[in-house]
Write a protein that holds these residues in place. Structure first.
Motif, PDB file in Angstrom:
ATOM      1  N   GLU A 133       0.830  -1.207   0.000  1.00  0.00           N
ATOM      2  CA  GLU A 133       0.000   0.000   0.000  1.00  0.00           C
ATOM      3  C   GLU A 133       0.863   1.256   0.000  1.00  0.00           C
ATOM      4  OE1 GLU A 133      -3.287   0.384  -0.575  1.00  0.00           O
ATOM      5  OE2 GLU A 133      -3.128  -1.756  -0.982  1.00  0.00           O
ATOM      6  N   GLY A 134       1.943   1.238   0.789  1.00  0.00           N
ATOM      7  CA  GLY A 134       2.860   2.381   0.817  1.00  0.00           C
ATOM      8  C   GLY A 134       3.495   2.610  -0.542  1.00  0.00           C
ATOM      9  N   SER A 135       3.866   1.535  -1.209  1.00  0.00           N
ATOM     10  CA  SER A 135       4.461   1.640  -2.542  1.00  0.00           C
ATOM     11  C   SER A 135       3.475   2.257  -3.524  1.00  0.00           C
ATOM     12  CB  SER A 135       4.888   0.265  -3.046  1.00  0.00           C
ATOM     13  OG  SER A 135       5.884  -0.260  -2.237  1.00  0.00           O
ATOM     14  N   LYS A 136       2.231   1.818  -3.465  1.00  0.00           N
ATOM     15  CA  LYS A 136       1.217   2.366  -4.371  1.00  0.00           C
ATOM     16  C   LYS A 136       1.064   3.867  -4.176  1.00  0.00           C
ATOM     17  CE  LYS A 136      -1.548  -1.809  -4.877  1.00  0.00           C
ATOM     18  NZ  LYS A 136      -2.831  -2.455  -4.583  1.00  0.00           N
ATOM     19  N   LYS A 137       1.049   4.321  -2.922  1.00  0.00           N
ATOM     20  CA  LYS A 137       0.916   5.757  -2.638  1.00  0.00           C
ATOM     21  C   LYS A 137       2.092   6.537  -3.209  1.00  0.00           C
ATOM     22  CE  LYS A 137      -1.812   5.368   1.565  1.00  0.00           C
ATOM     23  NZ  LYS A 137      -1.830   5.571   3.018  1.00  0.00           N
ATOM     24  N   ILE A 138       3.299   6.013  -3.011  1.00  0.00           N
ATOM     25  CA  ILE A 138       4.490   6.693  -3.526  1.00  0.00           C
ATOM     26  C   ILE A 138       4.477   6.714  -5.046  1.00  0.00           C
ATOM     27  CG2 ILE A 138       7.010   6.545  -3.722  1.00  0.00           C
ATOM     28  CD1 ILE A 138       6.983   5.490  -0.804  1.00  0.00           C
ATOM     29  N   PHE A 139       4.147   5.573  -5.675  1.00  0.00           N
ATOM     30  CA  PHE A 139       4.100   5.515  -7.131  1.00  0.00           C
ATOM     31  C   PHE A 139       3.079   6.498  -7.687  1.00  0.00           C
ATOM     32  CE2 PHE A 139       5.533   0.787  -7.228  1.00  0.00           C
ATOM     33  CZ  PHE A 139       6.815   1.170  -6.892  1.00  0.00           C
ATOM     34  N   LYS A 140       1.901   6.526  -7.089  1.00  0.00           N
ATOM     35  CA  LYS A 140       0.842   7.433  -7.536  1.00  0.00           C
ATOM     36  C   LYS A 140       1.310   8.887  -7.445  1.00  0.00           C
ATOM     37  CE  LYS A 140      -4.019   8.571  -6.543  1.00  0.00           C
ATOM     38  NZ  LYS A 140      -4.464   8.725  -7.894  1.00  0.00           N
ATOM     39  N   PHE A 141       1.928   9.250  -6.325  1.00  0.00           N
ATOM     40  CA  PHE A 141       2.447  10.603  -6.147  1.00  0.00           C
ATOM     41  C   PHE A 141       3.470  10.931  -7.228  1.00  0.00           C
ATOM     42  CE2 PHE A 141       5.951  13.179  -4.435  1.00  0.00           C
ATOM     43  CZ  PHE A 141       5.290  14.389  -4.280  1.00  0.00           C
ATOM     44  N   LEU A 142       4.412  10.027  -7.442  1.00  0.00           N
ATOM     45  CA  LEU A 142       5.458  10.288  -8.433  1.00  0.00           C
ATOM     46  C   LEU A 142       4.895  10.385  -9.847  1.00  0.00           C
ATOM     47  CD1 LEU A 142       8.258   7.938  -7.092  1.00  0.00           C
ATOM     48  CD2 LEU A 142       8.221  10.434  -7.003  1.00  0.00           C
ATOM     49  N   ILE A 143       4.017   9.476 -10.207  1.00  0.00           N
ATOM     50  CA  ILE A 143       3.441   9.485 -11.552  1.00  0.00           C
ATOM     51  C   ILE A 143       2.674  10.780 -11.805  1.00  0.00           C
ATOM     52  CG2 ILE A 143       1.694   8.403 -13.029  1.00  0.00           C
ATOM     53  CD1 ILE A 143       2.559   5.701 -11.691  1.00  0.00           C
ATOM     54  N   GLU A 144       1.890  11.208 -10.829  1.00  0.00           N
ATOM     55  CA  GLU A 144       1.031  12.376 -11.015  1.00  0.00           C
ATOM     56  C   GLU A 144       1.735  13.704 -10.753  1.00  0.00           C
ATOM     57  OE1 GLU A 144      -2.379  11.662  -8.535  1.00  0.00           O
ATOM     58  OE2 GLU A 144      -3.223  10.220  -9.942  1.00  0.00           O
ATOM     59  N   GLN A 145       2.609  13.747  -9.742  1.00  0.00           N
ATOM     60  CA  GLN A 145       3.186  15.019  -9.315  1.00  0.00           C
ATOM     61  C   GLN A 145       4.651  15.219  -9.712  1.00  0.00           C
ATOM     62  OE1 GLN A 145       1.163  17.254  -7.796  1.00  0.00           O
ATOM     63  NE2 GLN A 145      -0.498  15.765  -7.948  1.00  0.00           N
ATOM     64  N   LYS A 146       5.374  14.139  -9.922  1.00  0.00           N
ATOM     65  CA  LYS A 146       6.806  14.220 -10.214  1.00  0.00           C
ATOM     66  C   LYS A 146       7.182  13.280 -11.355  1.00  0.00           C
ATOM     67  CE  LYS A 146       7.678  17.033  -6.813  1.00  0.00           C
ATOM     68  NZ  LYS A 146       8.152  18.390  -7.101  1.00  0.00           N
ATOM     69  N   PRO A 147       6.626  13.514 -12.536  1.00  0.00           N
ATOM     70  CA  PRO A 147       6.868  12.585 -13.652  1.00  0.00           C
ATOM     71  C   PRO A 147       8.338  12.466 -14.053  1.00  0.00           C
ATOM     72  CG  PRO A 147       5.729  14.545 -14.421  1.00  0.00           C
ATOM     73  CD  PRO A 147       5.747  14.612 -12.922  1.00  0.00           C
ATOM     74  N   GLU A 148       9.124  13.510 -13.892  1.00  0.00           N
ATOM     75  CA  GLU A 148      10.543  13.423 -14.260  1.00  0.00           C
ATOM     76  C   GLU A 148      11.281  12.466 -13.333  1.00  0.00           C
ATOM     77  OE1 GLU A 148      12.020  14.640 -17.015  1.00  0.00           O
ATOM     78  OE2 GLU A 148       9.959  15.174 -17.526  1.00  0.00           O
ATOM     79  N   GLU A 149      10.967  12.532 -12.044  1.00  0.00           N
ATOM     80  CA  GLU A 149      11.587  11.624 -11.085  1.00  0.00           C
ATOM     81  C   GLU A 149      11.148  10.184 -11.354  1.00  0.00           C
ATOM     82  OE1 GLU A 149      10.360  14.583 -10.428  1.00  0.00           O
ATOM     83  OE2 GLU A 149      11.699  15.628  -9.045  1.00  0.00           O
ATOM     84  N   TRP A 150       9.871  10.022 -11.700  1.00  0.00           N
ATOM     85  CA  TRP A 150       9.363   8.688 -12.037  1.00  0.00           C
ATOM     86  C   TRP A 150      10.117   8.127 -13.242  1.00  0.00           C
ATOM     87  CZ3 TRP A 150       7.004   4.765 -10.060  1.00  0.00           C
ATOM     88  CH2 TRP A 150       6.435   3.779 -10.884  1.00  0.00           C
ATOM     89  N   LYS A 151      10.320   8.961 -14.257  1.00  0.00           N
ATOM     90  CA  LYS A 151      11.032   8.523 -15.465  1.00  0.00           C
ATOM     91  C   LYS A 151      12.468   8.122 -15.124  1.00  0.00           C
ATOM     92  CE  LYS A 151       8.120   9.437 -18.908  1.00  0.00           C
ATOM     93  NZ  LYS A 151       7.309   8.335 -19.310  1.00  0.00           N
TER      94      LYS A 151
END
Length: 88
Positions: A45-63
């Motif tokens: 669940e914690g991973s999902k929250k972090i992934f969602k945040f990164l995908i939506e709010q920090k796409p460069e960091e996600w990439k």
């Protein structure tokens, strides 16, 4: 979500790691490969929250993380439906 950004810096090898971050960095490749088979529900669940945040709010960091941990896109394809459901 500041902790998330510090963690991303650690995982991307562009910042220092806390003890927890260093441990995650060590187990992350296996967790990705096994679809987090050894993770607890709380960790998932914690991973999902972090992934969602990164995908939506920090796409460069996600990439950057995708480039480091999934350069061929193998796991992205495998988890595409899950990732899509997290952004809806």
């Amino acid at each position: 979500m500041f902790k998330s950004l510090v963690l991303v810096a650690c995982l991307a090898c562009i910042g220092p790691c806390s003890p927890d971050g260093a441990e995650l960095k060590k187990v992350l490749p296996d967790a990705i490969e096994t679809e987090c088979g050894e993770c607890s529900e709380k960790q998932k669940e914690g991973s999902k929250k972090i992934f969602k945040f990164l995908i939506e709010q920090k796409p460069e960091e996600w990439k950057a993380l995708e480039g480091k941990y999934d350069p061929s896109g193998t796991y992205k394809k495998k988890f595409e439906a899950t990732l899509k459901s997290m952004t809806n």
